[in-house]
Scaffold this motif. Structure first.
Motif, PDB file in Angstrom:
ATOM      1  N   GLY A 294      56.528  19.849  55.370  1.00 10.72           N
ATOM      2  CA  GLY A 294      55.165  19.688  55.843  1.00 10.72           C
ATOM      3  C   GLY A 294      54.160  19.951  54.744  1.00 10.72           C
ATOM      4  N   PHE A 295      53.083  19.195  54.751  1.00  9.36           N
ATOM      5  CA  PHE A 295      51.952  19.409  53.856  1.00  9.36           C
ATOM      6  C   PHE A 295      50.814  19.928  54.717  1.00  9.36           C
ATOM      7  CE2 PHE A 295      48.019  18.049  51.796  1.00  9.36           C
ATOM      8  CZ  PHE A 295      48.221  18.462  50.480  1.00  9.36           C
ATOM      9  N   VAL A 296      50.255  21.074  54.331  1.00  4.91           N
ATOM     10  CA  VAL A 296      49.307  21.780  55.187  1.00  4.91           C
ATOM     11  C   VAL A 296      47.985  22.010  54.469  1.00  4.91           C
ATOM     12  CG1 VAL A 296      48.852  23.988  56.360  1.00  4.91           C
ATOM     13  CG2 VAL A 296      51.114  22.924  56.527  1.00  4.91           C
ATOM     14  N   LEU A 297      46.902  21.795  55.207  1.00  3.04           N
ATOM     15  CA  LEU A 297      45.568  22.206  54.765  1.00  3.04           C
ATOM     16  C   LEU A 297      45.052  23.270  55.712  1.00  3.04           C
ATOM     17  CD1 LEU A 297      43.805  18.789  54.017  1.00  3.04           C
ATOM     18  CD2 LEU A 297      44.782  20.385  52.376  1.00  3.04           C
ATOM     19  N   LEU A 298      44.572  24.367  55.154  1.00  6.07           N
ATOM     20  CA  LEU A 298      43.883  25.401  55.918  1.00  6.07           C
ATOM     21  C   LEU A 298      42.414  25.305  55.547  1.00  6.07           C
ATOM     22  CD1 LEU A 298      46.404  28.309  55.193  1.00  6.07           C
ATOM     23  CD2 LEU A 298      46.452  26.676  57.096  1.00  6.07           C
ATOM     24  N   VAL A 367      59.672  14.563  46.019  1.00  5.96           N
ATOM     25  CA  VAL A 367      58.283  14.602  45.549  1.00  5.96           C
ATOM     26  C   VAL A 367      58.106  15.900  44.786  1.00  5.96           C
ATOM     27  CG1 VAL A 367      55.857  14.771  46.223  1.00  5.96           C
ATOM     28  CG2 VAL A 367      57.389  13.210  47.445  1.00  5.96           C
ATOM     29  N   ASP A 368      57.518  15.833  43.595  1.00  4.21           N
ATOM     30  CA  ASP A 368      57.248  17.048  42.832  1.00  4.21           C
ATOM     31  C   ASP A 368      55.861  17.554  43.200  1.00  4.21           C
ATOM     32  OD1 ASP A 368      57.008  19.152  41.126  1.00  4.21           O
ATOM     33  OD2 ASP A 368      57.175  17.995  39.266  1.00  4.21           O
ATOM     34  N   TRP A 369      55.826  18.423  44.190  1.00  2.00           N
ATOM     35  CA  TRP A 369      54.558  18.948  44.688  1.00  2.00           C
ATOM     36  C   TRP A 369      53.885  19.876  43.688  1.00  2.00           C
ATOM     37  CZ3 TRP A 369      52.359  16.742  48.709  1.00  2.00           C
ATOM     38  CH2 TRP A 369      53.174  16.067  49.626  1.00  2.00           C
ATOM     39  N   ARG A 370      54.644  20.339  42.693  1.00  2.91           N
ATOM     40  CA  ARG A 370      54.067  21.230  41.683  1.00  2.91           C
ATOM     41  C   ARG A 370      53.394  20.465  40.540  1.00  2.91           C
ATOM     42  NH1 ARG A 370      59.268  23.706  42.640  1.00  2.91           N
ATOM     43  NH2 ARG A 370      59.047  25.639  43.844  1.00  2.91           N
ATOM     44  N   ALA A 371      53.603  19.161  40.468  1.00  4.10           N
ATOM     45  CA  ALA A 371      53.032  18.370  39.375  1.00  4.10           C
ATOM     46  C   ALA A 371      51.497  18.389  39.456  1.00  4.10           C
ATOM     47  CB  ALA A 371      53.546  16.941  39.427  1.00  4.10           C
ATOM     48  N   ALA A 372      50.864  18.360  38.312  1.00  6.65           N
ATOM     49  CA  ALA A 372      49.404  18.442  38.239  1.00  6.65           C
ATOM     50  C   ALA A 372      48.760  17.333  39.065  1.00  6.65           C
ATOM     51  CB  ALA A 372      48.953  18.343  36.778  1.00  6.65           C
ATOM     52  N   GLY A 373      47.838  17.740  39.935  1.00  2.73           N
ATOM     53  CA  GLY A 373      47.034  16.800  40.699  1.00  2.73           C
ATOM     54  C   GLY A 373      47.652  16.272  41.965  1.00  2.73           C
ATOM     55  N   VAL A 374      48.954  16.492  42.187  1.00  4.95           N
ATOM     56  CA  VAL A 374      49.607  15.900  43.357  1.00  4.95           C
ATOM     57  C   VAL A 374      49.070  16.515  44.648  1.00  4.95           C
ATOM     58  CG1 VAL A 374      51.790  15.627  44.594  1.00  4.95           C
ATOM     59  CG2 VAL A 374      51.688  15.214  42.130  1.00  4.95           C
ATOM     60  N   ASP A 376      46.323  18.442  45.240  1.00  2.00           N
ATOM     61  CA  ASP A 376      44.888  18.245  45.448  1.00  2.00           C
ATOM     62  C   ASP A 376      44.569  16.795  45.789  1.00  2.00           C
ATOM     63  OD1 ASP A 376      43.586  20.765  45.197  1.00  2.00           O
ATOM     64  OD2 ASP A 376      44.036  20.761  43.062  1.00  2.00           O
ATOM     65  N   GLY A 377      45.236  15.877  45.120  1.00  2.00           N
ATOM     66  CA  GLY A 377      45.010  14.464  45.404  1.00  2.00           C
ATOM     67  C   GLY A 377      45.402  14.099  46.824  1.00  2.00           C
ATOM     68  N   TYR A 378      46.533  14.656  47.277  1.00  2.00           N
ATOM     69  CA  TYR A 378      46.969  14.340  48.636  1.00  2.00           C
ATOM     70  C   TYR A 378      46.060  15.007  49.669  1.00  2.00           C
ATOM     71  CZ  TYR A 378      50.303  12.652  52.098  1.00  2.00           C
ATOM     72  OH  TYR A 378      50.896  11.964  53.143  1.00  2.00           O
ATOM     73  N   ALA A 379      45.558  16.196  49.367  1.00  3.15           N
ATOM     74  CA  ALA A 379      44.595  16.838  50.262  1.00  3.15           C
ATOM     75  C   ALA A 379      43.356  15.959  50.434  1.00  3.15           C
ATOM     76  CB  ALA A 379      44.200  18.207  49.713  1.00  3.15           C
ATOM     77  N   ASP A 380      42.859  15.418  49.335  1.00  4.08           N
ATOM     78  CA  ASP A 380      41.708  14.511  49.413  1.00  4.08           C
ATOM     79  C   ASP A 380      42.038  13.301  50.294  1.00  4.08           C
ATOM     80  OD1 ASP A 380      40.278  16.159  47.704  1.00  4.08           O
ATOM     81  OD2 ASP A 380      40.739  14.975  45.909  1.00  4.08           O
ATOM     82  N   ARG A 381      43.262  12.788  50.141  1.00  2.00           N
ATOM     83  CA  ARG A 381      43.657  11.618  50.928  1.00  2.00           C
ATOM     84  C   ARG A 381      43.701  11.944  52.416  1.00  2.00           C
ATOM     85  NH1 ARG A 381      42.833   7.033  52.579  1.00  2.00           N
ATOM     86  NH2 ARG A 381      44.523   6.109  53.815  1.00  2.00           N
ATOM     87  N   ASP A 395      31.811  17.367  54.506  1.00  3.87           N
ATOM     88  CA  ASP A 395      30.554  18.027  54.122  1.00  3.87           C
ATOM     89  C   ASP A 395      30.352  19.353  54.838  1.00  3.87           C
ATOM     90  OD1 ASP A 395      30.144  17.001  56.638  1.00  3.87           O
ATOM     91  OD2 ASP A 395      28.144  16.189  56.215  1.00  3.87           O
ATOM     92  N   ARG A 396      31.334  19.753  55.663  1.00  6.57           N
ATOM     93  CA  ARG A 396      31.227  21.026  56.392  1.00  6.57           C
ATOM     94  C   ARG A 396      32.301  22.033  55.993  1.00  6.57           C
ATOM     95  NH1 ARG A 396      31.918  21.059  61.832  1.00  6.57           N
ATOM     96  NH2 ARG A 396      32.821  18.994  62.134  1.00  6.57           N
ATOM     97  N   ILE A 397      33.086  21.716  54.979  1.00  7.12           N
ATOM     98  CA  ILE A 397      34.187  22.595  54.588  1.00  7.12           C
ATOM     99  C   ILE A 397      33.655  23.755  53.745  1.00  7.12           C
ATOM    100  CG2 ILE A 397      36.301  22.753  53.220  1.00  7.12           C
ATOM    101  CD1 ILE A 397      36.923  19.886  54.050  1.00  7.12           C
ATOM    102  N   VAL A 398      33.916  24.965  54.216  1.00 11.61           N
ATOM    103  CA  VAL A 398      33.546  26.174  53.480  1.00 11.61           C
ATOM    104  C   VAL A 398      34.561  26.432  52.374  1.00 11.61           C
ATOM    105  CG1 VAL A 398      33.109  28.667  53.688  1.00 11.61           C
ATOM    106  CG2 VAL A 398      32.465  27.118  55.559  1.00 11.61           C
ATOM    107  N   PHE A 399      35.829  26.226  52.669  1.00 12.33           N
ATOM    108  CA  PHE A 399      36.906  26.357  51.683  1.00 12.33           C
ATOM    109  C   PHE A 399      38.102  25.577  52.196  1.00 12.33           C
ATOM    110  CE2 PHE A 399      37.683  29.800  54.674  1.00 12.33           C
ATOM    111  CZ  PHE A 399      39.042  29.693  54.915  1.00 12.33           C
ATOM    112  N   ARG A 400      39.022  25.285  51.300  1.00 11.69           N
ATOM    113  CA  ARG A 400      40.292  24.713  51.696  1.00 11.69           C
ATOM    114  C   ARG A 400      41.402  25.391  50.915  1.00 11.69           C
ATOM    115  NH1 ARG A 400      40.493  18.519  49.191  1.00 11.69           N
ATOM    116  NH2 ARG A 400      41.403  19.052  47.159  1.00 11.69           N
ATOM    117  N   GLU A 401      42.500  25.616  51.600  1.00 12.50           N
ATOM    118  CA  GLU A 401      43.705  26.200  51.015  1.00 12.50           C
ATOM    119  C   GLU A 401      44.849  25.228  51.289  1.00 12.50           C
ATOM    120  OE1 GLU A 401      45.717  29.350  48.989  1.00 12.50           O
ATOM    121  OE2 GLU A 401      43.575  29.117  49.435  1.00 12.50           O
ATOM    122  N   ILE A 402      45.640  24.969  50.266  1.00 15.50           N
ATOM    123  CA  ILE A 402      46.716  23.984  50.380  1.00 15.50           C
ATOM    124  C   ILE A 402      48.066  24.692  50.404  1.00 15.50           C
ATOM    125  CG2 ILE A 402      47.837  22.006  49.269  1.00 15.50           C
ATOM    126  CD1 ILE A 402      45.126  21.377  47.957  1.00 15.50           C
TER     127      ILE A 402
END
Length: 470
Positions: A294-298, A367-374, A376-381, A395-402
């Protein structure tokens, strides 16, 4: 002795301590709970709290070892389909059929009721023959042959997708049913039809929430362990399961200390047990493919968001493309997205929301989830996908944790961050009884499967098999 203080390990410890055994638990992490994880973040706006693992409690009747105050969730899940249709599930079969009739069509409601009757038979068979007993080999399933009706209900060899297409004409209902295969880490096109018991359990017995988050279940189990005199040691990693002949004799901790035991219960991923703790090539080779991860955003979110239930699932236009990607070791560009937002003042400041966002993902490795940008890029997606589906909170996000599969692997020693060990593409999970006398396995990677109630059942089944202290 118990290796691992997840829900399965803590439950086994409680059951055995109540039966008169002296029990010691070793947990490699600094806190108990295993995959029932938690995260807190204090900000100028206040304190945000999150469950980072399970967010829904089902089958509350199996949690007999602690006093809980579960709160019913209605709707259990709000399903938002690609055409904008919404369908809210609930624990009343007649009411849910009425909701299907209103949201979809009378024909869809009739189809669902036919499937529901089939699911009830599968559930009854599974409960009696499989879920409430330790199962050591596929031969155990042949007990079902004594009742041909039971065997026909389970339909060995038939997939959940095949069952769905045989009963449900509306593609939105098929989409909803497919999702339950992922609850067991499996592809619905390969998962056994018997997994129809999962939606039956959820919709027959309801979905529940614990105030303060489901992580409080781990606290309650840990407290019960202490009351019963169980020795729980955190930050202590087990390096090896020791043996004397054909019997488990204890463990060796990282650092070299040996701790003897008459019985060893491993609340660890079966792959970790048979690869690292007690190398066993034959059992390791039989485990099959890893489950999905699972890929999670908090997210800390400002304001309140209309249209969301406690759990809201947003489906993609092409679910099969998502399954192809996830089970093919790639990122899904347009995945199913689960958003959990608890209306609980204990988990967010006034005027804010704590969002748990989950998408199915391939494990670390493919998938190499540790690779640079992977990550953060997927979080944006994922945030862009939510915006495309009508829920734009960027525009309402106070913070995000991946949290990625690589993070779960590091935190729980689950290979690749696979949530359920091996994918449930077979009727049986790895056996609870290990290859040595006195060795047992519990938890989501073993029989009867993943999810809080099944993990609890696995611990209870093993404790019953060990029996009272002599």
């Amino acid at each position: 002795m118990v290796i691992g203080a997840g829900v399965g390990g803590l439950t086994a410890a409680v059951r055995l301590a109540r039966a008169g055994h002296r029990v010691t638990v070793f947990e490699q992490a600094g806190s108990v709970g295993g995959k029932l994880g938690r995260y807190s973040r204090r900000t100028p706006e206040g304190l945000f709290r999150f469950d980072t693992g399970p967010g829904l409690l089902t089958l509350p009747q199996v949690f007999t070892d602690v006093d809980l105050d579960p709160q019913p969730v209605d709707p259990i899940v709000r399903h938002v389909f690609p055409d904008g249709t919404r369908l809210d599930s609930c624990a009343d079969p007649d009411e849910f059929a009425a909701r299907v009739r209103t949201a979809l069509s009378p024909a869809a409601a009739r189809d669902w009721q036919r499937l529901w009757r089939r699911a009830a038979r599968v559930w009854d068979t599974s409960w009696r023959h499989v879920l409430t007993a330790t199962v050591d080999s596929p031969l155990a399933l042949y007990r079902l042959a004594w009742r041909i009706r039971d065997l026909a209900a389970v339909a060995p060899g038939r997939s959940l997708r095949s069952l769905s297409r045989g009963y449900l004409a509306d593609p939105r209902l098929r989409m909803m049913l497919d999702r339950y295969a992922t609850y067991a880490g499996a592809d619905p096109r390969r998962a056994p039809a018997a997994l129809v018991a999962i939606p039956y359990a959820e919709l027959a017995f309801g979905g529940w929430y614990l105030r303060g988050g489901l992580g409080t279940l781990a606290d309650a189990l840990a407290t019960r362990c202490l009351e019963l005199g169980v020795d729980v040691h955190t930050g202590r990693r087990v390096a090896r399961i020791d043996r004397a002949g054909n019997r488990a004799s204890g463990v060796t901790l990282a650092g070299g200390r040996t701790v003897p035991a008459e019985v060893v219960i491993a609340n660890a991923d079966a792959r970790t047990v048979y690869r690292d703790l007690l190398p066993h090539p034959r059992r390791l080779s039989r485990l099959g493919a890893a489950s999905l991860a699972g890929f999670v955003l908090l997210l800390g979110v400002r304001g309140r968001t209309p249209g969301l239930a406690h759990h809201t699932v947003f489906f993609p236009a092409d679910p099969d493309a998502e399954f192809d990607a996830v089970f093919g070791g790639r990122l899904a560009g347009d995945p199913t997205v689960l958003v959990t937002v608890a209306d609980d003042p204990a988990v967010r400041p006034a005027g804010y929301e704590s969002w748990f966002v989950l998408v199915n993902a391939a494990p670390q490795g493919p998938v190499d989830w540790r690779a640079a940008g992977v990550a953060d890029g997927y979080a944006d997606r994922i945030l862009a996908v939510l915006a495309e589906r009508g829920v734009d909170v960027r525009d309402r996000i106070v913070f995000r944790e991946i949290r990625t599969p690589a993070d779960l692997e590091a935190g729980t020693l689950s290979p690749g961050g696979s949530i359920y060990g091996t994918a449930a593409h077979r009727l049986l999970r790895p056996a609870n009884r290990g290859p040595l006398a006195g060795l047992y396995l519990v938890g989501g990677s073993t029989h009867p499967g993943g999810g809080l109630p099944l993990v609890t059942l696995s611990a209870g089944n093993v404790a019953d098999r060990i029996g009272p202290a002599r």
